[in-house]
Design a protein around this motif. Structure first.
Motif, PDB file in Angstrom:
ATOM      1  N   MET A 235      50.550  23.852  11.639  1.00  0.00           N
ATOM      2  CA  MET A 235      51.755  23.570  10.865  1.00  0.00           C
ATOM      3  C   MET A 235      52.910  23.233  11.804  1.00  0.00           C
ATOM      4  O   MET A 235      53.043  23.821  12.883  1.00  0.00           O
ATOM      5  N   GLU A 236      53.762  22.336  11.381  1.00  0.00           N
ATOM      6  CA  GLU A 236      54.935  21.956  12.136  1.00  0.00           C
ATOM      7  C   GLU A 236      56.024  23.017  11.950  1.00  0.00           C
ATOM      8  O   GLU A 236      56.033  23.750  10.954  1.00  0.00           O
ATOM      9  N   PRO A 237      56.976  23.097  12.915  1.00  0.00           N
ATOM     10  CA  PRO A 237      58.058  24.085  12.786  1.00  0.00           C
ATOM     11  C   PRO A 237      58.805  24.000  11.463  1.00  0.00           C
ATOM     12  O   PRO A 237      59.168  25.027  10.867  1.00  0.00           O
ATOM     13  N   GLY A 238      59.053  22.761  10.991  1.00  0.00           N
ATOM     14  CA  GLY A 238      59.744  22.616   9.715  1.00  0.00           C
ATOM     15  C   GLY A 238      58.960  23.204   8.556  1.00  0.00           C
ATOM     16  O   GLY A 238      59.533  23.810   7.641  1.00  0.00           O
ATOM     17  N   ASP A 239      57.619  23.035   8.594  1.00  0.00           N
ATOM     18  CA  ASP A 239      56.768  23.607   7.546  1.00  0.00           C
ATOM     19  C   ASP A 239      56.831  25.123   7.570  1.00  0.00           C
ATOM     20  O   ASP A 239      56.840  25.779   6.512  1.00  0.00           O
ATOM     21  N   LEU A 240      56.879  25.676   8.783  1.00  0.00           N
ATOM     22  CA  LEU A 240      56.944  27.132   8.909  1.00  0.00           C
ATOM     23  C   LEU A 240      58.253  27.678   8.357  1.00  0.00           C
ATOM     24  O   LEU A 240      58.281  28.696   7.649  1.00  0.00           O
ATOM     25  N   LEU A 241      59.349  27.005   8.677  1.00  0.00           N
ATOM     26  CA  LEU A 241      60.645  27.461   8.181  1.00  0.00           C
ATOM     27  C   LEU A 241      60.693  27.415   6.658  1.00  0.00           C
ATOM     28  O   LEU A 241      61.195  28.346   6.006  1.00  0.00           O
ATOM     29  N   GLU A 242      60.165  26.344   6.086  1.00  0.00           N
ATOM     30  CA  GLU A 242      60.143  26.238   4.626  1.00  0.00           C
ATOM     31  C   GLU A 242      59.268  27.324   4.011  1.00  0.00           C
ATOM     32  O   GLU A 242      59.606  27.904   2.966  1.00  0.00           O
ATOM     33  N   LEU A 243      58.158  27.617   4.672  1.00  0.00           N
ATOM     34  CA  LEU A 243      57.257  28.655   4.185  1.00  0.00           C
ATOM     35  C   LEU A 243      57.947  30.014   4.189  1.00  0.00           C
ATOM     36  O   LEU A 243      57.866  30.780   3.215  1.00  0.00           O
ATOM     37  N   VAL A 244      58.651  30.325   5.270  1.00  0.00           N
ATOM     38  CA  VAL A 244      59.349  31.605   5.371  1.00  0.00           C
ATOM     39  C   VAL A 244      60.446  31.702   4.323  1.00  0.00           C
ATOM     40  O   VAL A 244      60.644  32.752   3.691  1.00  0.00           O
ATOM     41  N   ARG A 245      61.177  30.605   4.095  1.00  0.00           N
ATOM     42  CA  ARG A 245      62.231  30.611   3.085  1.00  0.00           C
ATOM     43  C   ARG A 245      61.653  30.874   1.686  1.00  0.00           C
ATOM     44  O   ARG A 245      62.222  31.631   0.892  1.00  0.00           O
ATOM     45  N   ASP A 246      60.531  30.222   1.395  1.00  0.00           N
ATOM     46  CA  ASP A 246      59.907  30.425   0.081  1.00  0.00           C
ATOM     47  C   ASP A 246      59.454  31.868  -0.095  1.00  0.00           C
ATOM     48  O   ASP A 246      59.616  32.470  -1.165  1.00  0.00           O
ATOM     49  N   ILE A 247      58.866  32.439   0.959  1.00  0.00           N
ATOM     50  CA  ILE A 247      58.401  33.828   0.890  1.00  0.00           C
ATOM     51  C   ILE A 247      59.577  34.767   0.701  1.00  0.00           C
ATOM     52  O   ILE A 247      59.554  35.688  -0.122  1.00  0.00           O
ATOM     53  N   ASP A 248      60.648  34.524   1.456  1.00  0.00           N
ATOM     54  CA  ASP A 248      61.821  35.396   1.385  1.00  0.00           C
ATOM     55  C   ASP A 248      62.579  35.223   0.078  1.00  0.00           C
ATOM     56  O   ASP A 248      63.350  36.103  -0.318  1.00  0.00           O
ATOM     57  N   GLY A 249      62.337  34.109  -0.622  1.00  0.00           N
ATOM     58  CA  GLY A 249      63.054  33.848  -1.858  1.00  0.00           C
ATOM     59  C   GLY A 249      62.554  34.631  -3.055  1.00  0.00           C
ATOM     60  O   GLY A 249      63.205  34.640  -4.107  1.00  0.00           O
ATOM     61  N   LEU A 250      61.399  35.295  -2.917  1.00  0.00           N
ATOM     62  CA  LEU A 250      60.870  36.088  -4.026  1.00  0.00           C
ATOM     63  C   LEU A 250      61.629  37.404  -4.116  1.00  0.00           C
ATOM     64  O   LEU A 250      61.590  38.220  -3.193  1.00  0.00           O
ATOM     65  N   GLY A 251      62.329  37.619  -5.217  1.00  0.00           N
ATOM     66  CA  GLY A 251      63.133  38.819  -5.362  1.00  0.00           C
ATOM     67  C   GLY A 251      62.331  40.066  -5.676  1.00  0.00           C
ATOM     68  O   GLY A 251      61.181  39.992  -6.142  1.00  0.00           O
ATOM     69  N   ASP A 252      62.938  41.211  -5.434  1.00  0.00           N
ATOM     70  CA  ASP A 252      62.269  42.497  -5.684  1.00  0.00           C
ATOM     71  C   ASP A 252      61.974  42.716  -7.161  1.00  0.00           C
ATOM     72  O   ASP A 252      61.071  43.478  -7.510  1.00  0.00           O
ATOM     73  N   GLU A 253      62.728  42.078  -8.030  1.00  0.00           N
ATOM     74  CA  GLU A 253      62.583  42.292  -9.461  1.00  0.00           C
ATOM     75  C   GLU A 253      61.746  41.214 -10.145  1.00  0.00           C
ATOM     76  O   GLU A 253      61.695  41.152 -11.377  1.00  0.00           O
TER      77      GLU A 253
END
Length: 357
Positions: free
Chosen positions: A1-19
């Protein structure tokens, strides 16, 4: 994966809220986290490869840097070697398309073959990568095992002999708990015989009740009873809290029980039915024939999910609440594991009940 793909992946993962209560969103997050973990695994394999070039003891450096043990570090280096032999699968791991379990499957396959046989497996690297890209881990493992069997032209006799030479049993006291611990490896034939005797002894000792102090958790309970059964076997005891030895099944604890399932639903190219001896691994045919003389063998014939033949009394009506030994053997012909879809708990550890509770 390219660095940009990794950053987008991390953002998507972090975007899932606790609720979050959106099931599809949670499942998507599981996939994304797994992709990220696969990429991290691939980077650790690269780190191991690079350390091996600059250090005489790279495993120690890796273990210290990763705050892990030497055994875990050595496993990473073994995976790195497998990745170098199967670059297609290594690339899929780096892209997050497969998990590290795929490389572990190939590692075990290489270990199971004789050194002179391994190049034939490695020659299939491109094919393995093509299958891994679209197959589940279970499907991939079956395909690899099929290839290993094809390579073992001696019906696995050399492999079994190597397994017998590798039999080990370690014993040590845990410094934290003060408990004696055992860790063993046995060839599949010896292992099945040992497990059969332990299961028989558990049934014999605890047919009508369990001793005081027995855990209530089902898994812990089985481990506890199996430990007591092992002590009974080493002491040569055949009697315990239950009934006389073997009286609940008619079989004694000294001989393993083997259930052979003959499935005529889908015969092979020669018209022969599929035969399942209950071994979780491949065993040479000639060894199976020898085993038949040293065990209590019951043959179950099934076709299209229907039992055509099974020994013993099966139709008990309402005369008993629990399944007898004959009924359990017949059910083994239909279910190799738990009847719940996807559950891989082996049949002998399952509670017998209606499929629809």
């Amino acid at each position: 994966m390219e660095p940009g793909d990794l950053l987008e992946l991390v953002r998507d993962i972090d975007g899932l809220g606790d609720e979050c209560s959106d099931r599809d969103a949670i499942v998507a997050s599981v996939r994304q986290v797994q992709r990220l973990m696969s990429w991290c695994e691939s980077r650790q394999l690269l780190n191991a490869t690079l350390l091996a070039r600059v250090s005489a003891f790279p495993e120690k450096l890796f273990a210290d840097a990763a705050s892990t043990g030497l055994r875990q570090a050595s496993r990473v280096f073994e995976r790195a070697e497998t990745a170098s032999l199967f670059p297609g699968c290594a690339g899929l791991l780096a892209d997050g398309r497969i998990t590290i379990a795929y490389l572990d499957t190939l590692t075990r396959a290489l270990r199971s073959l004789e050194p002179e046989q391994r190049p034939r497996l490695i020659a299939q690297a491109a094919r393995f990568a093509a299958v891994a890209a679209r197959a589940t881990i279970d499907e991939f493992a079956r395909m690899v095992r099929t290839e290993v069997r094809r390579i073992e032209t001696d019906d696995g006799a050399a492999k079994l002999e190597r397994q017998r030479r590798a039999t080990r049993l370690r014993a040590w006291f845990d410094e934290y708990t003060g408990m004696l611990k055992l860790a063993g490896e046995f060839d599949p034939v010896t292992g099945m015989a040992l497990m059969g005797r332990l299961d028989n002894m558990v049934s014999t000792l605890f047919a009508s009740g369990v001793p005081d102090g027995c855990p209530t958790d089902p898994s812990a309970k089985q481990d506890y009873l199996r430990a007591l059964a092992l002590m009974a076997l080493t002491e040569g005891r055949g009697l315990g809290w239950g009934t006389d030895a073997g009286s609940d099944t008619g079989w004694g604890p000294g001989r393993p029980d083997v259930i052979v399932v003959v499935d005529t639903t889908d015969p092979d190219a020669d018209g022969r039915p599929r035969i399942d001896w209950g071994f979780p691994v491949e065993v040479p045919t000639r060894v199976l024939a020898d085993l038949a003389g040293d065990a209590n063998v019951s043959t179950i014939v099934v076709r299209n999910g229907v039992v055509l033949h099974a020994p013993g009394l099966l139709n008990l009506g309402r005369t008993t609440r629990l399944a007898n030994a004959a009924q359990r053997r017949a059910l083994r012909g239909l279910y190799g594991t738990c009847a719940v879809p996807g559950c891989q708990v082996r049949f002998q550890y399952c509670k017998i009940h209606h499929v629809h509770w």
